[in-house]
Design a protein around this motif. Structure first.
Motif, short mmCIF file in Angstrom:
data_model
loop_
_atom_site.label_atom_id
_atom_site.label_comp_id
_atom_site.label_asym_id
_atom_site.label_seq_id
_atom_site.Cartn_x
_atom_site.Cartn_y
_atom_site.Cartn_z
N LEU A 34 1.12 -1.09 -0.04
CA LEU A 34 -0.11 0.14 0.06
C LEU A 34 1.00 1.15 0.08
O LEU A 34 1.81 1.41 0.85
CB LEU A 34 -0.96 0.15 1.19
CG LEU A 34 -1.65 -1.09 1.70
CD1 LEU A 34 -2.41 -0.90 2.73
CD2 LEU A 34 -2.29 -1.71 0.66
N ARG A 35 0.54 2.15 -0.76
CA ARG A 35 1.31 3.53 -0.56
C ARG A 35 0.17 4.51 -0.09
O ARG A 35 -0.77 4.52 -0.55
CB ARG A 35 1.58 3.98 -2.18
CG ARG A 35 2.42 5.28 -2.01
CD ARG A 35 3.11 5.65 -3.55
NE ARG A 35 2.05 6.04 -4.33
CZ ARG A 35 1.80 7.65 -4.56
NH1 ARG A 35 2.14 8.33 -3.57
NH2 ARG A 35 1.07 7.85 -5.61
N ILE A 36 0.87 5.06 0.91
CA ILE A 36 0.13 5.75 2.02
C ILE A 36 0.52 7.25 1.75
O ILE A 36 1.40 7.69 1.87
CB ILE A 36 0.37 5.21 3.47
CG1 ILE A 36 0.18 3.82 3.58
CG2 ILE A 36 -0.59 6.03 4.51
CD1 ILE A 36 -1.14 3.40 3.04
N ASN A 37 -0.65 8.09 2.12
CA ASN A 37 -0.45 9.54 2.11
C ASN A 37 -1.15 10.08 3.21
O ASN A 37 -2.22 9.93 3.41
CB ASN A 37 -1.29 10.36 0.87
CG ASN A 37 -0.81 11.78 0.91
OD1 ASN A 37 -0.21 12.42 2.17
ND2 ASN A 37 -1.38 12.68 0.30
N VAL A 38 -0.33 10.21 4.54
CA VAL A 38 -0.65 10.62 5.86
C VAL A 38 -1.53 11.92 5.79
O VAL A 38 -2.35 12.32 6.62
CB VAL A 38 0.03 10.56 6.85
CG1 VAL A 38 0.55 9.19 7.08
CG2 VAL A 38 1.26 11.63 6.68
N ALA A 39 -1.01 12.76 4.90
CA ALA A 39 -1.91 14.20 4.76
C ALA A 39 -2.64 14.27 3.35
O ALA A 39 -2.79 15.40 3.03
CB ALA A 39 -0.49 15.09 4.59
N PRO A 83 -8.61 11.75 7.49
CA PRO A 83 -9.02 11.74 8.87
C PRO A 83 -8.07 12.41 9.67
O PRO A 83 -8.22 12.37 10.87
CB PRO A 83 -9.33 10.45 8.99
CG PRO A 83 -8.48 9.59 8.13
CD PRO A 83 -8.19 10.16 7.06
N ILE A 84 -6.69 12.69 9.23
CA ILE A 84 -5.60 12.96 9.83
C ILE A 84 -5.22 14.34 9.71
O ILE A 84 -5.07 15.01 8.83
CB ILE A 84 -4.50 12.13 9.83
CG1 ILE A 84 -4.87 10.60 10.12
CG2 ILE A 84 -3.33 12.44 10.60
CD1 ILE A 84 -3.68 9.73 9.44
N ASP A 85 -5.00 14.92 11.00
CA ASP A 85 -4.61 16.50 10.91
C ASP A 85 -3.00 16.59 11.47
O ASP A 85 -2.88 16.30 12.50
CB ASP A 85 -5.56 17.41 11.48
CG ASP A 85 -6.77 17.85 10.90
OD1 ASP A 85 -6.77 18.02 9.79
OD2 ASP A 85 -7.69 17.96 11.67
N LEU A 86 -2.16 16.74 10.55
CA LEU A 86 -0.61 16.87 10.93
C LEU A 86 -0.64 18.21 11.94
O LEU A 86 -0.49 19.25 11.14
CB LEU A 86 0.41 16.53 9.94
CG LEU A 86 0.18 15.27 9.14
CD1 LEU A 86 1.13 15.30 7.97
CD2 LEU A 86 0.29 14.21 10.12
N GLN A 106 2.19 18.88 14.12
CA GLN A 106 3.51 19.02 14.16
C GLN A 106 4.44 17.87 13.84
O GLN A 106 3.48 16.97 13.15
CB GLN A 106 4.00 19.31 15.82
CG GLN A 106 3.29 18.35 16.84
CD GLN A 106 3.40 18.90 18.06
OE1 GLN A 106 4.27 19.60 18.36
NE2 GLN A 106 3.49 17.96 18.98
N ASP A 107 5.82 17.80 13.95
CA ASP A 107 6.33 16.70 13.37
C ASP A 107 6.02 15.43 14.19
O ASP A 107 6.29 15.30 15.35
CB ASP A 107 7.75 16.88 13.92
CG ASP A 107 8.63 17.18 12.56
OD1 ASP A 107 7.75 16.74 11.56
OD2 ASP A 107 9.82 17.25 12.33
N GLU A 108 5.23 14.49 13.53
CA GLU A 108 4.79 13.33 14.35
C GLU A 108 4.58 12.28 13.38
O GLU A 108 4.50 12.45 12.08
CB GLU A 108 3.42 13.71 15.09
CG GLU A 108 2.30 14.20 14.26
CD GLU A 108 1.13 14.89 14.95
OE1 GLU A 108 0.41 13.97 15.65
OE2 GLU A 108 1.03 16.04 15.04
N GLU A 109 4.29 11.30 13.71
CA GLU A 109 4.00 9.93 12.92
C GLU A 109 2.70 9.41 13.39
O GLU A 109 2.70 8.48 14.10
CB GLU A 109 5.19 8.81 13.18
CG GLU A 109 6.76 9.37 12.44
CD GLU A 109 7.73 8.33 12.74
OE1 GLU A 109 7.12 7.32 13.20
OE2 GLU A 109 8.74 8.50 12.59
N PRO A 110 1.69 9.88 12.84
CA PRO A 110 0.27 9.22 12.59
C PRO A 110 0.20 7.62 12.27
O PRO A 110 0.98 7.34 11.30
CB PRO A 110 -0.46 10.11 11.94
CG PRO A 110 0.17 10.74 10.89
CD PRO A 110 1.55 10.65 11.61
#
Length: 354
Positions: free
Chosen positions: A312-317, A322-325, A327-331
């Protein structure tokens, strides 16, 4: 990330997923499941449902699925064809059951079940011991042994079910012993649930190489029980994760990951000394653990050199995700909106092209 492996899902039950969760297992089967599954003699209905579930699971990152179909051979073959056309790695089992006193039109004769299983099914699939006579279980065990086939079924999902099995098979020492006596516990066997297995039964699983599929959403939704994953792992039993649609209301393996963490925390609430599963441990069960449970770990499950590229190729942003970034973090857990592409054996299967 590696592709997700769903080790237990009823493709035929997708049409009512998210509804009909107001009864315990045995009553639920009679009221909802058997009447719906009997509709799959209609191949157009089957095509509609099976197309939807394969598309849905692929979009949710399930690169490998172990499907229960129904008692209908043609519809079961159709499910295999649809999964193949969309590019999903799938094991499909035609359901076998020659005992059903509640919905009398939804069962087979012993001979029909034997004949139909021998021909098309890569996964020998006795529904579960209460819906099969000993004679059918014996025949299915022979077919699996003689053809080196995968085996899937259910075990010890609820206390009521365990009690019923004891009444139907009084000569067996346990639910697990029923399957063992009929040659249905092998290193290519995956049994769903196992919430109420004894340590002696888990030892049998270990000895035979059989595996379990942990289905926490279903176990909560039908109030069946909570699997003690730590105890399964302590006994060195192979363990995968399953969505168990439609006892589980979500076809997403990421939901199964969340629910597995919830189940572990429930056990910690009950016993503060219980060591809660980590996200990483559950992620392993959903990927490599699942491929081991299905005896496919020589082909898939992680990115070891030589295995097929299931990924799977993932885009956390992802926009609208469902994810709000902040700061520097790893959801760590998003949902299907974060899954940009899906590959099975190197072939891009998501985005789905018509």
């Amino acid at each position: 990330m590696p592709g997700l492996v769903d080790t237990h899902i009823h493709a035929s039950q997708y049409s009512y997923a998210g509804t009909a969760l107001d009864m315990p297992l045995l009553q639920w089967l009679n009221a909802y499941t058997f009447p719906v599954e009997s509709c799959f003699k209609d191949l157009e209905f089957a095509r509609k449902v099976y197309t939807q579930i394969v598309r849905r699971t692929l979009r949710n990152g399930t690169t490998t699925a172990c499907y229960f179909a129904t008692i209908h051979t043609e519809a079961s073959l159709l499910l295999g064809q649809i999964a193949n056309d969309f590019g999903q790695r799938a094991l499909v089992g035609k359901v076998c059951m020659d005992r059903n006193d509640c919905v009398k039109h939804y069962k087979e004769t012993l001979q029909d079940s034997q004949d139909e299983t021998f021909s098309p099914s890569p996964v020998v699939t006795p529904r579960f011991a209460p819906s099969c006579t000993g004679a059918l279980l014996e025949q299915l065990g022979e077919i699996a042994k003689n053809n080196n086939l995968h085996i899937q079924s259910h075990i010890s999902e609820t206390h009521e079910e365990v009690k019923l099995v004891k009444e139907l098979f009084p000569e067996s020492e346990s639910y697990t012993d029923v399957y063992r006596k009929h040659n249905l516990l092998t290193d290519k066997t995956v049994m769903a649930h196992g919430c109420h297995l004894s340590d002696e039964e888990l030892a049998l699983f270990r000895e035979t190489g059989a595996s379990l599929s942990h289905c926490p959403n279903s176990n909560f939704s039908l109030c069946s029980g909570v699997l003690n994953v730590r105890n399964v792992l302590k006994h060195k039993v192979k363990l995968g994760l399953g969505t168990d649609v439609a006892g589980g209301y979500s076809a997403s393996m990421l939901d199964a990951v969340r629910r597995a963490l919830d189940a572990s925390k429930v056990l910690t609430i009950q016993d503060p000394k219980y060591k809660t599963l980590s996200f990483e441990e559950v992620f392993r069960i959903a990927t490599l653990g699942g491929s081991q449970a299905l005896s496919l770990d020589d082909q898939t499950g992680n990115f070891e050199v030589g295995k097929d590229f299931d990924a799977l190729r993932i885009n956390v942003a992802a926009e609208g995700g469902p994810i709000d970034l902040i700061q520097d973090e790893e959801p760590k857990v998003g949902d299907d909106r974060n899954i940009v592409e899906v590959f099975v054996a190197g072939r891009r299967v998501v985005p789905i092209t018509e």
